[in-house]
Design a protein around this motif. Structure first.
Motif, PDB file in Angstrom:
ATOM      1  N   TYR A  60       7.550  -0.072  17.271  1.00  0.00           N
ATOM      2  CA  TYR A  60       8.801  -0.081  18.032  1.00  0.00           C
ATOM      3  C   TYR A  60       9.611   1.196  17.845  1.00  0.00           C
ATOM      4  CZ  TYR A  60       8.079  -5.121  18.772  1.00  0.00           C
ATOM      5  OH  TYR A  60       7.586  -6.341  19.152  1.00  0.00           O
ATOM      6  N   GLY A  61       9.137   2.103  16.980  1.00  0.00           N
ATOM      7  CA  GLY A  61       9.900   3.316  16.710  1.00  0.00           C
ATOM      8  C   GLY A  61      10.689   3.179  15.434  1.00  0.00           C
ATOM      9  N   SER A  62      11.132   4.337  14.888  1.00  0.00           N
ATOM     10  CA  SER A  62      11.844   4.361  13.606  1.00  0.00           C
ATOM     11  C   SER A  62      13.270   3.871  13.766  1.00  0.00           C
ATOM     12  CB  SER A  62      11.856   5.788  13.050  1.00  0.00           C
ATOM     13  OG  SER A  62      12.587   6.618  13.914  1.00  0.00           O
ATOM     14  N   ASP A  63      13.973   3.824  12.646  1.00  0.00           N
ATOM     15  CA  ASP A  63      15.381   3.414  12.673  1.00  0.00           C
ATOM     16  C   ASP A  63      16.200   4.337  13.544  1.00  0.00           C
ATOM     17  OD1 ASP A  63      14.794   1.353  10.999  1.00  0.00           O
ATOM     18  OD2 ASP A  63      15.347   2.422   9.168  1.00  0.00           O
ATOM     19  N   THR A  64      15.735   5.589  13.675  1.00  0.00           N
ATOM     20  CA  THR A  64      16.442   6.531  14.542  1.00  0.00           C
ATOM     21  C   THR A  64      16.451   6.031  15.975  1.00  0.00           C
ATOM     22  OG1 THR A  64      15.661   8.302  13.138  1.00  0.00           O
ATOM     23  CG2 THR A  64      16.522   8.943  15.268  1.00  0.00           C
ATOM     24  N   SER A  65      15.344   5.396  16.394  1.00  0.00           N
ATOM     25  CA  SER A  65      15.258   4.888  17.759  1.00  0.00           C
ATOM     26  C   SER A  65      16.314   3.822  17.999  1.00  0.00           C
ATOM     27  CB  SER A  65      13.876   4.305  18.007  1.00  0.00           C
ATOM     28  OG  SER A  65      12.885   5.253  17.727  1.00  0.00           O
ATOM     29  N   PHE A  85      14.023 -21.129  13.682  1.00  0.00           N
ATOM     30  CA  PHE A  85      14.873 -20.536  14.725  1.00  0.00           C
ATOM     31  C   PHE A  85      14.153 -19.363  15.381  1.00  0.00           C
ATOM     32  CE2 PHE A  85      17.933 -22.342  11.639  1.00  0.00           C
ATOM     33  CZ  PHE A  85      18.544 -23.267  12.465  1.00  0.00           C
ATOM     34  N   ALA A  86      13.495 -18.532  14.543  1.00  0.00           N
ATOM     35  CA  ALA A  86      12.762 -17.387  15.070  1.00  0.00           C
ATOM     36  C   ALA A  86      11.622 -17.851  15.965  1.00  0.00           C
ATOM     37  CB  ALA A  86      12.218 -16.535  13.924  1.00  0.00           C
ATOM     38  N   MET A  87      10.861 -18.846  15.491  1.00  0.00           N
ATOM     39  CA  MET A  87       9.721 -19.325  16.264  1.00  0.00           C
ATOM     40  C   MET A  87      10.155 -19.979  17.574  1.00  0.00           C
ATOM     41  SD  MET A  87       6.994 -20.656  13.376  1.00  0.00           S
ATOM     42  CE  MET A  87       8.118 -21.387  12.188  1.00  0.00           C
ATOM     43  N   ASP A  88      11.246 -20.732  17.525  1.00  0.00           N
ATOM     44  CA  ASP A  88      11.740 -21.376  18.745  1.00  0.00           C
ATOM     45  C   ASP A  88      12.228 -20.348  19.758  1.00  0.00           C
ATOM     46  OD1 ASP A  88      11.150 -23.854  17.797  1.00  0.00           O
ATOM     47  OD2 ASP A  88      13.196 -24.378  17.209  1.00  0.00           O
ATOM     48  N   ASP A  89      12.980 -19.339  19.276  1.00  0.00           N
ATOM     49  CA  ASP A  89      13.484 -18.289  20.176  1.00  0.00           C
ATOM     50  C   ASP A  89      12.338 -17.562  20.870  1.00  0.00           C
ATOM     51  OD1 ASP A  89      16.092 -18.799  19.759  1.00  0.00           O
ATOM     52  OD2 ASP A  89      16.591 -16.877  18.820  1.00  0.00           O
ATOM     53  N   ILE A  90      11.326 -17.196  20.087  1.00  0.00           N
ATOM     54  CA  ILE A  90      10.210 -16.425  20.647  1.00  0.00           C
ATOM     55  C   ILE A  90       9.344 -17.293  21.558  1.00  0.00           C
ATOM     56  CG2 ILE A  90       8.073 -15.196  19.993  1.00  0.00           C
ATOM     57  CD1 ILE A  90       9.714 -14.161  17.537  1.00  0.00           C
ATOM     58  N   LYS A  91       9.212 -18.571  21.204  1.00  0.00           N
ATOM     59  CA  LYS A  91       8.484 -19.491  22.070  1.00  0.00           C
ATOM     60  C   LYS A  91       9.183 -19.623  23.424  1.00  0.00           C
ATOM     61  CE  LYS A  91       6.745 -24.245  22.305  1.00  0.00           C
ATOM     62  NZ  LYS A  91       6.652 -25.546  21.611  1.00  0.00           N
ATOM     63  N   PHE A  92      10.499 -19.766  23.384  1.00  0.00           N
ATOM     64  CA  PHE A  92      11.283 -19.895  24.613  1.00  0.00           C
ATOM     65  C   PHE A  92      11.230 -18.598  25.430  1.00  0.00           C
ATOM     66  CE2 PHE A  92      15.332 -19.357  26.877  1.00  0.00           C
ATOM     67  CZ  PHE A  92      15.318 -20.497  27.684  1.00  0.00           C
ATOM     68  N   MET A  93      11.283 -17.477  24.743  1.00  0.00           N
ATOM     69  CA  MET A  93      11.329 -16.167  25.399  1.00  0.00           C
ATOM     70  C   MET A  93       9.995 -15.805  26.048  1.00  0.00           C
ATOM     71  SD  MET A  93      12.114 -12.588  23.484  1.00  0.00           S
ATOM     72  CE  MET A  93      13.619 -13.275  22.828  1.00  0.00           C
ATOM     73  N   THR A  94       8.882 -16.084  25.343  1.00  0.00           N
ATOM     74  CA  THR A  94       7.568 -15.642  25.821  1.00  0.00           C
ATOM     75  C   THR A  94       6.810 -16.709  26.616  1.00  0.00           C
ATOM     76  OG1 THR A  94       6.473 -16.360  23.773  1.00  0.00           O
ATOM     77  CG2 THR A  94       7.329 -14.102  23.849  1.00  0.00           C
ATOM     78  N   PRO A 116      10.545  -8.287  22.373  1.00  0.00           N
ATOM     79  CA  PRO A 116      11.377  -7.080  22.375  1.00  0.00           C
ATOM     80  C   PRO A 116      11.682  -6.591  20.963  1.00  0.00           C
ATOM     81  CG  PRO A 116      12.287  -8.749  23.844  1.00  0.00           C
ATOM     82  CD  PRO A 116      11.206  -9.411  23.051  1.00  0.00           C
ATOM     83  N   SER A 117      11.952  -5.283  20.860  1.00  0.00           N
ATOM     84  CA  SER A 117      12.210  -4.658  19.563  1.00  0.00           C
ATOM     85  C   SER A 117      13.370  -5.310  18.820  1.00  0.00           C
ATOM     86  CB  SER A 117      12.510  -3.166  19.775  1.00  0.00           C
ATOM     87  OG  SER A 117      12.979  -2.579  18.598  1.00  0.00           O
ATOM     88  N   ASP A 118      14.490  -5.569  19.540  1.00  0.00           N
ATOM     89  CA  ASP A 118      15.667  -6.110  18.838  1.00  0.00           C
ATOM     90  C   ASP A 118      15.401  -7.502  18.277  1.00  0.00           C
ATOM     91  OD1 ASP A 118      15.461  -7.054  21.415  1.00  0.00           O
ATOM     92  OD2 ASP A 118      17.613  -7.187  21.769  1.00  0.00           O
ATOM     93  N   VAL A 119      14.604  -8.302  18.987  1.00  0.00           N
ATOM     94  CA  VAL A 119      14.275  -9.656  18.505  1.00  0.00           C
ATOM     95  C   VAL A 119      13.337  -9.562  17.305  1.00  0.00           C
ATOM     96  CG1 VAL A 119      13.181 -11.855  19.098  1.00  0.00           C
ATOM     97  CG2 VAL A 119      14.594 -10.651  20.797  1.00  0.00           C
ATOM     98  N   ALA A 120      12.325  -8.690  17.401  1.00  0.00           N
ATOM     99  CA  ALA A 120      11.371  -8.531  16.297  1.00  0.00           C
ATOM    100  C   ALA A 120      12.076  -8.071  15.031  1.00  0.00           C
ATOM    101  CB  ALA A 120      10.280  -7.542  16.692  1.00  0.00           C
ATOM    102  N   ARG A 121      13.026  -7.144  15.185  1.00  0.00           N
ATOM    103  CA  ARG A 121      13.751  -6.640  14.010  1.00  0.00           C
ATOM    104  C   ARG A 121      14.738  -7.673  13.475  1.00  0.00           C
ATOM    105  NH1 ARG A 121      12.814  -1.364  12.982  1.00  0.00           N
ATOM    106  NH2 ARG A 121      11.909  -0.095  14.638  1.00  0.00           N
TER     107      ARG A 121
END
Length: 577
Positions: A139-144, A108-117, A78-83
């Motif tokens: 994912y779209g600009s900061d405006t998104s 932490f990032a790798m574990d979260d994404i591993k668990f999520m996906t 998801p966009s919020d996790v990637a950002r």
């Protein structure tokens, strides 16, 4: 990792202790990552940090600009996790997901994404700037992100101190409209903020139109950028009436009328890139099955190109056009579909002719851009001020040059022809597919062939094709026969280098950025006049005009392909052989 990165760079001799101390101080004041601060201060280069981290941790380094990433892979995170973690999923092989990261030690990032996906995560290192650009691209600009915050607000639960239009103001005061429920909802801060973001984001992205479209189970907003519609956002369906009412209030329209089409205008001042900018939006509202559809045409003076040499004319075609508008009398017509740049071409011609010794008068529907030194009249059909009435009145105003926004009927055509034959230069537009068919269109309106032949001096047919993005253009192999089939000569096809855009952050992955004009300019010379007087059809007129040196729309497109300005796909889409 920030401090650790700095210490590692000092240890490797790539940074001094004093530089690290200064960077940490700047970072504490400005925020952001230490790596970005070091690059901004010029202490290290971005690729140096990427290569250093790659070597330090034994992780491959990649260049995201040269990588094709499938959207299905991007959607796994998801966009919020990637950002949040500044990562981008770039490929999936079996049960392994490859993740581009700024910090390959972020477990932490790798574990979260591993668990999520549910996939094993394999990190690669990419530069901070490249990941930021890719996140905006996919994912779209900061405006998104800002819009998502607006969408998540509960209008009935949130209280806002001030409206979110500190960078924008309506030039004219809003009138009080006594439709309580609609007006109250349209003035809620989330609605005001969303509409403001919509209007400003369109300017930043170079959009020409904003489409606000309600459907049974969906409410979407699309921008037309370089002639193509792109979906930008999907506001909650419950905000539909409030958003449309807000647009109506800004446009001075009746928010209680939902059964009839309405047309209005929004005038705004915005702060963009540190400067004050004045903008016009032409607003059209149309009742549809599931609500009112809104289309806003952005009229941005900065986008008006008044230098004719930069519009895309071939030199021979430009000579014919300038020669025609430099004559003291006669008619010059510009044809093409809506959005093909006819107004820009006519305004460029008027700018060339606009001198203190010349009286120029225009009748337009609507007046798109205000031009100093030119008398512009807004046509108002509802009170009887149509093109014919305006033109009739112009002839009593001692004009030298007259512009008629569009010739739609016999009456307007007849007056324009008479004006052209009595010492006035008349500029106008028609909706036809090419230059030769314009002659037949005038005769079908009821104008006699001898009047057309003696009054019309030049006809310009035009289209706009998307330019190949300069940042990601690359040569592609095209079979010679395929190039001959689209209209190239065998010699051109043999020696041609064909370019296409690969897709990058600059062009939002489309491979195209900006547009270039394709022009077919027909000089109504003696040979063409003879054909008109004998009642020739558009095919016969075209053959004669080409024999006399006319460059067709397709040939103009081929010139753009050979110059590396447009792709084959774009030219074939806009022109026919």
């Amino acid at each position: 990792m920030s401090k650790k990165l700095g210490e590692l760079l000092v240890k490797a001799g790539m940074l001094t202790a004093e530089q690290l101390e200064e960077a940490i101080k700047v970072q504490s004041e400005d925020g952001g990552r230490l790596g970005g601060t070091l690059i901004k201060l010029g202490f290290v280069k971005e690729d140096e940090i990427t290569q250093f981290l790659s070597k330090q941790y034994g992780v491959p380094a990649i260049n995201l600009a040269n990588l094709q990433v499938e959207s299905s892979v991007v959607k796994l995170v998801p966009s919020d996790v990637a950002r949040k973690y500044q990562v981008l999923p770039i490929s999936r092989q079996g049960a392994t997901l490859t993740l581009a990261m700024i910090d390959p030690t972020n477990v932490f990032a790798m574990d979260d994404i591993k668990f999520m996906t549910g996939y094993n995560v394999e990190p690669v290192v990419a530069s901070e700037l490249a990941i930021a650009e890719s996140l905006n691209q996919f994912y779209g600009s900061d405006t998104s992100i800002e819009l998502k915050k607006v969408f998540d607000m509960q209008m009935e639960e949130e209280e806002w101190g001030e409206e979110a239009d500190s960078e924008m103001e309506v030039i004219e005061e809003e009138e009080e409209i006594d439709v309580n429920s609609l007006q109250d909802s349209s003035e809620q801060a989330p609605v005001v903020k969303l509409v403001n973001i919509m209007l400003t984001d369109a300017v930043k992205k170079g959009a020409s139109d904003i489409h606000v479209e309600p459907y049974e189970k969906e409410f979407r907003v699309r921008f037309r950028i370089d002639g193509t519609l792109h979906e930008q956002m999907n506001p909650p369906l419950k905000m539909r009436d409030a958003i449309i009412s807000r647009i109506k209030i800004l446009s001075k329209l009746d928010i209680s009328e939902k059964r009839l089409p309405q047309d209005g205008r929004i005038k705004l001042k915005m702060n963009l890139d540190g400067r004050r900018k004045e903008l016009d939006y032409r607003v059209s509202i149309l009742p549809t099955l599931f609500g009112e559809k809104v289309v806003m045409r952005l009229l941005d003076q900065d986008n008006l190109m008044l230098d004719m040499t930069k519009l895309g004319f071939e030199s021979h075609s430009l000579d014919i056009f300038t020669s025609a508008i430099d004559r003291p009398w006669g008619m010059v017509l510009v044809t093409g579909p809506t959005g093909s740049g006819k107004t820009n071409t006519l305004y460029s011609g008027m700018q060339r002719l606009n001198t203190p010794t010349t009286n120029i008068m225009t009748a337009e529907d609507p007046v798109e851009f205000n031009m100093a030194g030119i008398n512009q009249v807004q046509v108002r059909e509802n009170i009887g001020l149509n093109f014919a009435a305006a033109l009739r009145s112009f002839l009593r105003q001692d004009p030298d040059i007259v512009l008629v926004g569009e010739i739609r009927d016999f009456e307007t055509a007849e007056i324009a022809i008479k004006a052209a034959l009595t010492g006035h230069l008349v500029l106008s537009t028609l909706h036809t597919n090419d230059a030769p068919s314009t002659i037949n269109r005038l005769m079908n309106m009821g104008i006699e062939p001898f009047l057309v032949a003696t009054s019309v001096h030049c006809i310009v047919a035009q289209r706009l094709a998307r330019r190949v993005c300069k940042e990601c253009k690359q040569a592609v192999e095209i079979p010679v026969q395929a190039l001959i089939d689209i209209g190239m000569t065998p010699e051109e096809a043999e020696s041609a280098t064909i370019y296409e855009g690969r897709g990058c952050a600059v062009c939002n992955g489309t491979g195209n950025k900006g547009r270039v004009g394709l022009f077919e300019v027909m000089d109504v010379n003696d040979a063409v006049k003879d054909m008109i007087l004998t009642g020739a059809n558009s095919i016969e007129l075209r053959e004669t005009a080409v024999e006399e040196g006319m460059i067709t729309l397709r040939r103009s497109g081929i010139h753009k392909i050979l110059a590396g300005l447009a792709s084959i796909e774009e030219v074939c889409k806009e022109t026919v052989l």
